[in-house]
Design an enzyme around this catalytic site. Structure first.
Site, PDB file in Angstrom:
ATOM      1  N   CYS A  50       0.829  -1.217   0.000  1.00 23.86           N
ATOM      2  CA  CYS A  50       0.000   0.000   0.000  1.00 23.86           C
ATOM      3  C   CYS A  50       0.859   1.261   0.000  1.00 23.86           C
ATOM      4  CB  CYS A  50      -0.974   0.005   1.173  1.00 23.86           C
ATOM      5  SG  CYS A  50      -0.221  -0.299   2.785  1.00 23.86           S
ATOM      6  N   HIS A  95      -2.439   1.128   6.879  1.00 17.32           N
ATOM      7  CA  HIS A  95      -2.673   1.302   5.445  1.00 17.32           C
ATOM      8  C   HIS A  95      -2.157   2.666   5.001  1.00 17.32           C
ATOM      9  CE1 HIS A  95      -4.392   0.176   1.677  1.00 17.32           C
ATOM     10  NE2 HIS A  95      -5.245   1.191   1.645  1.00 17.32           N
ATOM     11  N   ASP A 103      -8.286   4.833  -2.226  1.00 16.77           N
ATOM     12  CA  ASP A 103      -7.744   3.626  -1.585  1.00 16.77           C
ATOM     13  C   ASP A 103      -7.067   2.729  -2.624  1.00 16.77           C
ATOM     14  OD1 ASP A 103      -7.393   1.173  -0.187  1.00 16.77           O
ATOM     15  OD2 ASP A 103      -9.060   1.667   1.143  1.00 16.77           O
TER      16      ASP A 103
END
Lengths: 262, 262
Positions: free
Chosen positions: B57, B171, B189
């Site tokens: 991520c 994240h 995202d």
């Protein structure tokens, strides 16, 4: 030690293309948004991707629309996740062949059908510019008849870049919206390492598709909801290594595909 | 034959998140666009990407902003193209380690600097919600002082998903815009196989960053124009296998990096 020629992107030809994130591109986008002719944009923007190999433009375009339609691939991508990525589309055509030569529009359609989508192909020679505009406008405004909402159909174009003043030749990318004022379409070019997304004249894109065409992709009958397998394929090439519920098997690669017959 | 649990996406928690392409998400987007608080959106939307591995991520977030700033990686990605992709970011931290454990916010900043960006880190414990809102608003409206236009700075958040009611833990993702009416930020995202992009309350995201923080990433002094090498790194880890102009060498991996000292 040989020097190798390499490129950091290409400049979009100004006579034919307006970059999405340029000042002019943003003006066009806002205008088209106000006019409600950006139907497919939001679901496609969520899935905008870069083709992983120089010849994967068709696969990357298909990945975008399959994920935009939220079709379940019924097989694992990585970790615990089922998700369309180009490497999962080694089906009707071996992906090593695709790496060398890409795919044709007919092969694109077969792959779409094998992966849970319905797909109608319109060949460039059968397509008048007015009919193409009608299809784009219907798509952009979400008037898809009995096919569902604004995000249930996607237009994927297979065109010759040269007709748009771009370098390269055969290419695939989806259309994300339409600007009626200047008669422009927004192409989310999957070769993002080369060109940014851009607005082009609808008539120019139509001309660029003359020897190829476009595909109308929508969810297959079994793709959304229902109890059956989501995929058009009857358990052949598509489900290699998986049972109908998407669980891994130890089986062999079965080459024939009941839907596409290859 | 063992059955394996797998998932086709996750539902966004409705109490905390509004999906980008939902009817409500589109309303918020249009409102924020009219209010000119979507400064970073266009360049980031062009680069929206899916993290290639469950622990990438941070790398995927960095790839998005490096490409959004059009920084030249000065080394070849594939074919003839220079382009940031996660596998190019095996630099200060070996990518095999990243695959196992991800990166911290400090490691994110080092990687950013090594790849041609300037990067300021704000730790969660030093950040009051009002200061974070001020930073987001400045970013969203393009008021970056002497740093340049609206696309010259990106806010990359390192947060705990649990505080947003999402599954998972640590994240990274970038912020693409702000809605002043409801005090919401748009999170692109990068785990697109799991959650779509979504609007969340700024205060919720701030709380989710409490034990982590965020990074302000902008082009490094040498990254745009000029005759020197675009990269902050002085030719160490970053340019593994390439000379300063991005041409391939036959050399060994040099582990030390003059800029970050690792």
């Amino acid at each position: 030690m040989a020097e190798e020629v390499s490129y950091h992107r290409r400049h979009l030809p100004e006579e034919t293309c307006v970059s999405f994130s340029s000042a002019q591109g943003v003006i066009i986008f806002k205008r088209a948004l106000r006019a409600n002719t950006m139907g497919p944009y939001f679901a496609l923007a969520e899935q905008f991707t870069t083709q992983a190999e120089p010849a994967y433009c068709g696969l990357a375009t298909l990945v975008m629309v399959l994920n935009a339609m939220a079709i379940d691939p019924k097989r694992v991508w990585k970790g615990v996740w089922r998700w369309f990525s180009e490497e999962l589309l080694s089906c009707c055509k071996d992906i090593e062949e695709v790496k060398k030569e890409g795919i044709s529009l007919a092969e694109f359609a077969r792959l779409a059908r094998c992966n849970g989508a319905a797909c109608d192909v319109v060949s460039g020679e059968d397509s008048a510019v007015d009919e193409f505009r009608e299809a784009v406008l219907a798509n952009a405004t979400g008037r898809h008849g009995d096919r569902g909402g604004p995000c249930c159909e996607y237009i994927c174009c297979n065109y010759d870049r040269r007709a748009l003043g771009q370098t390269g030749q055969g290419h695939f990318s989806p259309i994300a919206g339409y600007d009626e004022v200047e008669d422009l379409v927004l192409v989310l070019d999957v070769a993002r390492f080369k060109y940014p997304p851009h607005w082009v004249r609808l008539a120019d894109l139509h001309l660029a598709m003359a020897e190829r065409g476009y595909a109308l992709v929508s969810p297959g009958v079994d793709a959304v909801g229902g109890g059956g397998p989501a995929l058009g394929c009857e358990g052949g090439c598509l489900l290699e290594g998986y049972d109908r519920e998407g669980r891994r098997l130890g089986g062999h690669h079965k080459k024939s595909c009941a839907r596409c017959g290859r």
